[in-house]
Design a protein around this motif. Structure first.
Motif, PDB file in Angstrom:
ATOM      1  N   LYS A  18     104.790  87.872  24.493  1.00  0.00           N
ATOM      2  CA  LYS A  18     105.797  88.059  25.543  1.00  0.00           C
ATOM      3  C   LYS A  18     107.102  88.612  24.999  1.00  0.00           C
ATOM      4  N   ASP A  58     101.400  83.293  39.563  1.00  0.00           N
ATOM      5  CA  ASP A  58     100.530  83.805  38.498  1.00  0.00           C
ATOM      6  C   ASP A  58      99.126  83.237  38.663  1.00  0.00           C
ATOM      7  N   ASN A  85      97.395  79.820  38.241  1.00  0.00           N
ATOM      8  CA  ASN A  85      97.796  79.224  36.963  1.00  0.00           C
ATOM      9  C   ASN A  85      99.132  78.510  37.089  1.00  0.00           C
ATOM     10  N   GLU A  86     100.150  79.219  37.581  1.00  0.00           N
ATOM     11  CA  GLU A  86     101.465  78.588  37.697  1.00  0.00           C
ATOM     12  C   GLU A  86     102.350  79.431  38.591  1.00  0.00           C
TER      13      GLU A  86
HETATM   14 MG   LIG Z   1     103.205  81.780  32.508  1.00  0.00          MG
END
Ligand SMILES: [Mg+2]
Ligand SMILES: Nc1ncnc2c1ncn2[C@@H]1O[C@H](COP(=O)(O)OP(=O)(O)O)[C@@H](O)[C@H]1O
Length: 301
Positions: free
Chosen positions: A197, A240, A252-253
């Protein structure tokens, strides 16, 4: 609305007027009114910024605030709570167990992997940016990962490893909720780590829009909107997800204050949906004012 831009030096100490209706920002030392606040736009991440704290501060000061309120922010910050709400509504989430220091820290790799498989993700419940997130596939790594997780939080999630494409959707709105085109993260290594990231510039490729069939994209958008509604989001949130080979979607989140630079997914996905950056920001500010007015019109006792 009249536009006034006031730049405040980094070291200037400011406070908010004690009178909630003033909405005035005051320089602490001189007592001088620097600005009158129309909207608070938190450009923040993580604890205090994203977890409902600053949102509560804005509420106490009677100031409109961009994004989710106290509830949506606090819920969205806690991956354990998010999963339980979504699971209850029949939305796909990764199978997981929640470890708490006080009572089940003793859940060992053998027990957890018998339930969730040998390959696992371990993560603090309330964090972001992949900090403290580990992928593990043996006992040693698991024990270390749990320890790392507990150094960031009192609650640690262990999840089954999901094999699927990582897709994201930008969602916006209060009562009327809209979803952008779907984007896809293509990390260089097997998962979207902190390294991918932020450290390695080529750590991940972004595909906006993602190469999906119209039916896949529609399903992802609907799942994102439903998630947003279930989690009491307002203003904006990035949802996400994973798209599985059989077209199932796993959430996912959520990120209630998603990255918002010009290269971030959230504004890029809106741009691809035909909403340029400046118009997006204007819309978010208008949504904040509308929500604030709506709440102020309620009878409070
Ligand atoms: Mg994430
Ligand atoms: N259960 C899982 N299965 C597969 N990959 C996962 C799983 N959980 C997390 N990941 C990977 O780890 C990354 C970071 O985890 P995430 O839950 O999104 O935490 P953060 O809030 O720190 O972004 C994800 O983008 C994904 O690549």
């Amino acid at each position: 609305m009249e536009k006034t831009v006031t730049y405040i030096g980094e070291k200037t100490q400011v406070s908010l007027s004690q009178n909630a209706d003033d909405r005035q920002l005051i320089e602490t030392t001189s007592g001088e009114v620097i600005a009158k606040i129309d909207v608070l736009y938190p450009v923040l991440h993580g604890n205090f910024g994203e977890d409902g704290s600053i949102q509560g501060f804005a509420k106490l000061a009677n100031i409109a605030c961009v994004g989710c309120g106290i509830l949506g922010s606090a819920v969205g910050m806690d991956k354990d709570i998010v999963k339980r709400i979504l699971r209850d509504a029949g939305i796909g989430v990764a199978d997981f167990v929640t470890l708490r220091k006080a009572y089940n820290e003793d859940m060992n790799y053998e027990e957890v992997s018998a339930k969730l498989g040998k390959e696992l993700f371990v993560k603090p419940a309330n964090l972001g940016s992949s900090v403290g997130v580990s992928f593990v596939a043996d006992e040693n790594a698991y024990n270390q990962a749990v320890e790392v997780g507990f150094s960031y939080d009192t609650k640690v999630l262990v999840e089954e490893k999901v094999t699927g494409r990582e897709i994201e959707c930008a969602v916006m709105g209060n009562e009327i909720i809209e979803a952008s085109v779907i984007g896809e993260i293509l990390p260089k290594s097997s998962w979207y780590s902190f390294e991918n990231k932020y450290v390695d510039e080529d750590g991940a490729k972004l595909a906006i829009p993602a190469q999906l069939t119209p039916a896949q994209a529609e399903k992802a958008r609907n799942t994102a909107i439903e998630t947003y509604r279930l989690l009491e989001c307002r203003g904006l949130t990035r949802v996400d997800m994973f798209l599985l080979a059989d077209d199932h979607i796993i959430v996912n989140e959520v990120n209630t204050l998603p990255g918002f630079t010009k290269v971030s997914m959230y504004p890029k996905m809106w741009e691809a949906a035909g909403l340029p950056y400046q118009q997006l920001v204007t819309k978010l500010i208008e949504l904040a004012i509308a929500e604030h007015q709506k709440m102020n019109a309620l009878m409070l006792i």
